[in-house]
Design a protein around this motif. Structure first.
Motif, PDB file in Angstrom:
ATOM      1  N   VAL A  25       0.811  -1.221   0.000  1.00  0.00           N
ATOM      2  CA  VAL A  25       0.000   0.000   0.000  1.00  0.00           C
ATOM      3  C   VAL A  25       0.845   1.271   0.000  1.00  0.00           C
ATOM      4  CG1 VAL A  25      -2.004  -1.095   1.057  1.00  0.00           C
ATOM      5  CG2 VAL A  25      -0.232  -0.130   2.518  1.00  0.00           C
ATOM      6  N   GLY A  26       2.024   1.211   0.623  1.00  0.00           N
ATOM      7  CA  GLY A  26       2.852   2.408   0.701  1.00  0.00           C
ATOM      8  C   GLY A  26       3.445   2.839  -0.620  1.00  0.00           C
ATOM      9  N   GLN A  27       3.339   1.989  -1.634  1.00  0.00           N
ATOM     10  CA  GLN A  27       3.896   2.308  -2.947  1.00  0.00           C
ATOM     11  C   GLN A  27       2.879   2.954  -3.880  1.00  0.00           C
ATOM     12  OE1 GLN A  27       7.257   1.832  -3.439  1.00  0.00           O
ATOM     13  NE2 GLN A  27       7.111   1.322  -1.258  1.00  0.00           N
ATOM     14  N   PHE A  28       1.671   3.171  -3.376  1.00  0.00           N
ATOM     15  CA  PHE A  28       0.620   3.748  -4.217  1.00  0.00           C
ATOM     16  C   PHE A  28       0.164   5.100  -3.687  1.00  0.00           C
ATOM     17  CE2 PHE A  28       0.538  -0.669  -5.424  1.00  0.00           C
ATOM     18  CZ  PHE A  28       0.258  -0.616  -6.784  1.00  0.00           C
ATOM     19  N   HIS A  29      -0.288   5.918  -4.600  1.00  0.00           N
ATOM     20  CA  HIS A  29      -0.822   7.239  -4.260  1.00  0.00           C
ATOM     21  C   HIS A  29      -2.031   7.111  -3.343  1.00  0.00           C
ATOM     22  CE1 HIS A  29      -2.645  11.170  -4.668  1.00  0.00           C
ATOM     23  NE2 HIS A  29      -3.650  10.689  -5.377  1.00  0.00           N
ATOM     24  N   GLU A  30      -2.860   6.099  -3.581  1.00  0.00           N
ATOM     25  CA  GLU A  30      -4.052   5.848  -2.773  1.00  0.00           C
ATOM     26  C   GLU A  30      -4.498   4.415  -3.005  1.00  0.00           C
ATOM     27  OE1 GLU A  30      -7.113   8.496  -4.149  1.00  0.00           O
ATOM     28  OE2 GLU A  30      -6.849   7.915  -6.254  1.00  0.00           O
ATOM     29  N   VAL A  31      -5.203   3.870  -2.031  1.00  0.00           N
ATOM     30  CA  VAL A  31      -5.746   2.518  -2.145  1.00  0.00           C
ATOM     31  C   VAL A  31      -7.214   2.562  -1.719  1.00  0.00           C
ATOM     32  CG1 VAL A  31      -5.591   0.118  -1.386  1.00  0.00           C
ATOM     33  CG2 VAL A  31      -3.505   1.483  -1.620  1.00  0.00           C
ATOM     34  N   TYR A  32      -8.086   2.027  -2.544  1.00  0.00           N
ATOM     35  CA  TYR A  32      -9.513   1.999  -2.243  1.00  0.00           C
ATOM     36  C   TYR A  32     -10.132   0.791  -2.925  1.00  0.00           C
ATOM     37  CZ  TYR A  32      -9.698   4.186  -6.867  1.00  0.00           C
ATOM     38  OH  TYR A  32      -9.540   4.454  -8.199  1.00  0.00           O
ATOM     39  N   ALA A  33     -11.391   0.535  -2.660  1.00  0.00           N
ATOM     40  CA  ALA A  33     -12.079  -0.606  -3.256  1.00  0.00           C
ATOM     41  C   ALA A  33     -13.399  -0.173  -3.866  1.00  0.00           C
ATOM     42  CB  ALA A  33     -12.326  -1.699  -2.216  1.00  0.00           C
ATOM     43  N   VAL A  34     -13.799  -0.874  -4.908  1.00  0.00           N
ATOM     44  CA  VAL A  34     -15.126  -0.722  -5.497  1.00  0.00           C
ATOM     45  C   VAL A  34     -15.833  -2.056  -5.320  1.00  0.00           C
ATOM     46  CG1 VAL A  34     -16.427  -0.454  -7.646  1.00  0.00           C
ATOM     47  CG2 VAL A  34     -14.528   1.085  -7.134  1.00  0.00           C
ATOM     48  N   ASP A  35     -16.995  -2.009  -4.690  1.00  0.00           N
ATOM     49  CA  ASP A  35     -17.724  -3.225  -4.331  1.00  0.00           C
ATOM     50  C   ASP A  35     -18.978  -3.390  -5.168  1.00  0.00           C
ATOM     51  OD1 ASP A  35     -18.276  -5.505  -2.425  1.00  0.00           O
ATOM     52  OD2 ASP A  35     -20.067  -4.286  -2.107  1.00  0.00           O
ATOM     53  N   GLY A  36     -19.213  -4.635  -5.603  1.00  0.00           N
ATOM     54  CA  GLY A  36     -20.363  -4.912  -6.456  1.00  0.00           C
ATOM     55  C   GLY A  36     -21.596  -5.382  -5.720  1.00  0.00           C
ATOM     56  N   GLY A  37     -21.594  -5.246  -4.382  1.00  0.00           N
ATOM     57  CA  GLY A  37     -22.765  -5.641  -3.606  1.00  0.00           C
ATOM     58  C   GLY A  37     -22.504  -6.812  -2.687  1.00  0.00           C
ATOM     59  N   SER A  38     -21.353  -6.827  -2.045  1.00  0.00           N
ATOM     60  CA  SER A  38     -20.985  -7.946  -1.164  1.00  0.00           C
ATOM     61  C   SER A  38     -21.907  -8.056   0.036  1.00  0.00           C
ATOM     62  CB  SER A  38     -19.542  -7.759  -0.671  1.00  0.00           C
ATOM     63  OG  SER A  38     -18.626  -7.822  -1.744  1.00  0.00           O
ATOM     64  N   THR A  39     -22.144  -9.307   0.436  1.00  0.00           N
ATOM     65  CA  THR A  39     -22.980  -9.576   1.609  1.00  0.00           C
ATOM     66  C   THR A  39     -22.275 -10.509   2.600  1.00  0.00           C
ATOM     67  OG1 THR A  39     -24.055 -11.428   0.464  1.00  0.00           O
ATOM     68  CG2 THR A  39     -25.127  -9.266   0.334  1.00  0.00           C
ATOM     69  N   ASP A  40     -20.991 -10.793   2.355  1.00  0.00           N
ATOM     70  CA  ASP A  40     -20.274 -11.782   3.166  1.00  0.00           C
ATOM     71  C   ASP A  40     -19.304 -11.175   4.169  1.00  0.00           C
ATOM     72  OD1 ASP A  40     -18.374 -10.816   1.425  1.00  0.00           O
ATOM     73  OD2 ASP A  40     -17.496 -12.780   0.986  1.00  0.00           O
ATOM     74  N   GLY A  41     -19.336  -9.854   4.324  1.00  0.00           N
ATOM     75  CA  GLY A  41     -18.416  -9.203   5.246  1.00  0.00           C
ATOM     76  C   GLY A  41     -17.192  -8.606   4.581  1.00  0.00           C
TER      77      GLY A  41
END
Length: 229
Positions: A25-41
């Motif tokens: 993670v320290g090698q990137f400008h930013e880290v984030y996620a895009v979720d398609g509708g998870s229901t498992d935690g």
């Protein structure tokens, strides 16, 4: 260059538990996620690790990619699927290619040095199908530059400006081969580097062979009639 790392997830809690602790993670400008509708935690797990999660406003793989770009504040985006099949250390291999001027960089299982999960099997329907699509796309649309061999691998990086020029459709699941074809038609500089893929340690793929093939063929017919180049 500012490079954003976006995790594309949909019920991948177990994969996230394997891959997220190993993300550079320290090698990137930013880290984030895009979720398609998870229901498992999945969402709760990522947020507990300090990773912001955005819900994609529309369903489909294409929509997930588009939303990853919309949320990026960087110059380029690398999309990664945390499912325990590819070592996260390979994320460090994108930056040199971006610095060399490439605007589409594919982590390839199908070039020398790469490995597909089917390579140890006698019958390789997914790999053969991908190579067939790659050959067809290159014959029809490529006029210069590298011919991408792994046209259906979601693990890739791309410049934000190049992605916007490609202007992919915002629905369906054609995004991977669509980006390759658009890079051919628009003469966008592209390359691949090898990665090793192993079988999923749990769960099943969200993309079944026959339904996926049918939708991709429909897309190819549409692309052949697409006017802009």
């Amino acid at each position: 260059m500012k490079i954003s790392l976006c995790l594309l997830v949909w019920n991948e809690l177990e994969g996230c538990k394997i891959d997220v602790p190993r993300l550079p993670v320290g090698q990137f400008h930013e880290v984030y996620a895009v979720d398609g509708g998870s229901t498992d935690g999945t969402v709760e797990y990522l947020e507990s690790k300090g990773i912001p999660v955005y819900q994609q406003p529309k369903k489909g793989l294409n929509a997930a990619y588009i939303h990853s770009v919309e949320k990026s504040t960087g110059d380029a985006v690398v999309v990664f699927f945390p499912k325990g099949t590819i070592c996260p250390s390979t994320l460090l291999d994108f930056e040199p290619h971006f610095k060399a001027g490439y605007e589409l960089v594919v982590a390839s299982r199908n070039i020398e040095g790469g490995r597909n999960e089917e390579d140890s099997a006698l019958f390789k329907p997914r790999k053969w199908g991908v190579l067939g699509l790659a050959t067809f796309a290159a014959l029809i649309w490529r006029r210069e530059g590298h011919a991408i061999k792994d046209v259906l691998h979601g693990y890739k990086g791309f410049s934000v400006s190049g992605f916007k020029r490609m202007n992919p459709v915002d629905h369906g699941l054609s995004i991977d081969i669509e980006m390759v074809i658009r890079s051919y038609r628009l003469r966008i500089k592209r390359c691949e580097f090898p990665v090793h893929e192993v079988a999923r340690p749990f769960g099943e793929s969200n993309f079944k062979i026959l339904p996926t093939a049918k939708r991709l063929l429909k897309y190819l017919w549409w692309e052949m009639r697409r006017r802009d180049s």
